[in-house]
Scaffold this motif. Structure first.
Motif, short mmCIF file in Angstrom:
data_model
loop_
_atom_site.label_atom_id
_atom_site.label_comp_id
_atom_site.label_asym_id
_atom_site.label_seq_id
_atom_site.Cartn_x
_atom_site.Cartn_y
_atom_site.Cartn_z
N ASP A 128 0.84 -1.21 0.00
CA ASP A 128 0.00 0.00 0.00
C ASP A 128 0.86 1.26 0.00
O ASP A 128 0.56 2.23 -0.69
CB ASP A 128 -0.93 -0.02 1.21
CG ASP A 128 -1.99 -1.12 1.11
OD1 ASP A 128 -2.23 -1.59 -0.02
OD2 ASP A 128 -2.54 -1.50 2.15
N ASP A 129 1.93 1.24 0.81
CA ASP A 129 2.82 2.40 0.83
C ASP A 129 3.47 2.61 -0.53
O ASP A 129 3.66 3.74 -0.99
CB ASP A 129 3.91 2.23 1.90
CG ASP A 129 3.33 2.28 3.30
OD1 ASP A 129 2.24 2.85 3.47
OD2 ASP A 129 3.98 1.75 4.23
N LEU B 185 2.25 1.85 -3.43
CA LEU B 185 1.28 2.39 -4.39
C LEU B 185 1.14 3.90 -4.26
O LEU B 185 0.94 4.59 -5.26
CB LEU B 185 -0.09 1.72 -4.18
CG LEU B 185 -0.29 0.35 -4.82
CD1 LEU B 185 -1.58 -0.27 -4.34
CD2 LEU B 185 -0.28 0.48 -6.34
N THR B 186 1.25 4.42 -3.03
CA THR B 186 1.09 5.86 -2.84
C THR B 186 2.22 6.68 -3.45
O THR B 186 2.09 7.89 -3.62
CB THR B 186 0.99 6.19 -1.34
OG1 THR B 186 2.20 5.82 -0.69
CG2 THR B 186 -0.18 5.46 -0.70
N ALA C 160 -0.47 -2.45 -8.54
CA ALA C 160 -1.75 -2.83 -7.96
C ALA C 160 -2.08 -4.28 -8.29
O ALA C 160 -2.55 -5.05 -7.43
CB ALA C 160 -2.85 -1.89 -8.48
#
Length: 372
Positions: free
Chosen positions: A1-2, A4-5, A18
């Motif tokens: 998740d980190d 992806l940001t 993703a």
């Protein structure tokens, strides 16, 4: 998740990551063998890459991204946990255990046929019995030695004979040991690192517990010899190099026989894989080979060194930087501010920049130096 940001939505990098994240979670939840103790997974949906590699040893948890896979954890697993063999034998039975990364892989059992029974007679009959027993022990040892050789010696994909067992440990009583020593092939003898005492019916856990200290000691000795070999080669001036950039350049032109690197070595680098050209440090502002500077990407130099070593069939020796801890030291409360003690091999390599290489051939006027 980190991760992806760090990339804007609907960009190629974001969309690829993703998909990778979803596949990784699904693999770990539903496909990974529960017996696995570690996992290395290389994924890039945009390039159609998804390579899970379950391991039977634990490894540190980390996530890396870059233009090439981070292969050091995989090399470390292969380098620091070599295939080793343990032979448990007496004059009548023998069991050969083959282990990879502390896990039993396969085994061979041999049992003598028609072993003479003990007799209470003396004189000539006793001598004759002893000769018969000696002959049968020798024949049994010859069979065990032949089976051991077959287990040790294999052929690679090109059909060339290759030794696949790194270390060999023998647990045998004196008569059997003497007979086996006379029959072992030189290839097998070169791999013997010590002897231990085990009953013939020892189980896997007992065999591993007795053998691992010898294997670990042999590994640390091999690392020390590899670090010393780099220092000697650098001292000779024409048979090796030390430091990040000279080692990188030597690997790029295929001069390296053995890459030796501390397991905590880390340094930034850069590459343009369209040429290809590589370098240490921050990416240059102008292209060193006249190409498009936009094609230059930052890399982790340790990964690039390993990639080039694998590409050129160089041997890789990762040196464990942490010094072994004696049992008596485990009872002490460590000083959190004190630096962690380093192994002798790592200290030797530290003085050379943490990485170096031994060449396949000595440099001469006809062979250009690997220094920039």
């Amino acid at each position: 998740d980190d991760l992806l940001t760090r990339h804007a939505p609907h960009t190629p990098a974001h969309d690829s990551i993703a998909v990778d994240a979803s596949r990784i979670v699904n693999y770990v939840d539903h496909e990974l063998d529960p017996a696995a103790r570690g996992l290395i997974l290389i994924a890039c949906d945009r390039q159609g890459v998804f390579e899970p590699i379950p391991l039977d040893i634990p490894i540190d948890t980390c996530l890396t991204t870059g233009p090439v896979p981070s292969l050091r954890p995989l090399v470390h697993a292969a380098d620091d946990f070599p295939l080793f063999a343990v032979l448990v034998a007496d004059q009548k039975e023998a069991a050969l255990w083959l282990f990879a990364r502390e896990t039993w892989q396969t085994g061979i059992e041999v049992e003598a046929d028609g072993y003479p029974r003990k007799q209470a007679q003396g004189g000539w009959s006793q001598d004759r019995f002893q000769r018969r027993a000696d002959v049968r022990v020798e024949a049994f040892a010859k069979t065990v030695a032949a089976e051991t050789f077959r287990a040790f010696y294999d052929r690679d994909q090109r059909g060339i004979p290759a030794e696949k067992v790194a270390y060999f440990i023998v647990a045998a009583d004196e008569p059997a040991l003497t007979a086996l020593d006379a029959e072992f092939h030189e290839i097998v003898k070169r791999r013997i690192i010590g002897q231990i005492h085990l009953p013939i019916d020892a189980g896997m856990n007992d065999v591993v517990a007795a053998a691992l200290p010898l294997v670990e000691q042999a590994e640390r000795q091999r690392e020390a010899e590899a670090a010393q070999a780099v220092r000697d080669a650098v001292g000779a001036g024409q048979t090796g190099v030390a430091g990040a950039e000279p080692t990188l350049l030597a690997l790029d032109v295929g001069q390296v026989l053995t890459l030796v690197m501390n397991d905590d070595f880390s340094q930034p680098g850069w590459a343009d894989y369209t040429f290809p050209v590589f370098g240490a440090g921050a990416p240059p502002k102008t292209h060193p080979a006249g190409g498009d500077v936009a094609n230059i990407v930052p890399t982790a130099l340790e990964d690039e060194l390993i990639r080039l070593a694998l590409k050129t069939d160089a041997t890789i020796e990762l040196v464990r930087s942490a010094a072994p801890i004696e049992a008596s030291e485990l009872e002490r409360v460590p000083n959190a501010a004190a630096p962690l003690p380093r192994s002798e091999a790592a200290t030797t390599l530290d003085a050379l920049g943490g990485v170096g290489a031994v060449f396949r051939f000595a440099l001469s006027a006809d062979n250009p130096t690997a220094t920039p």
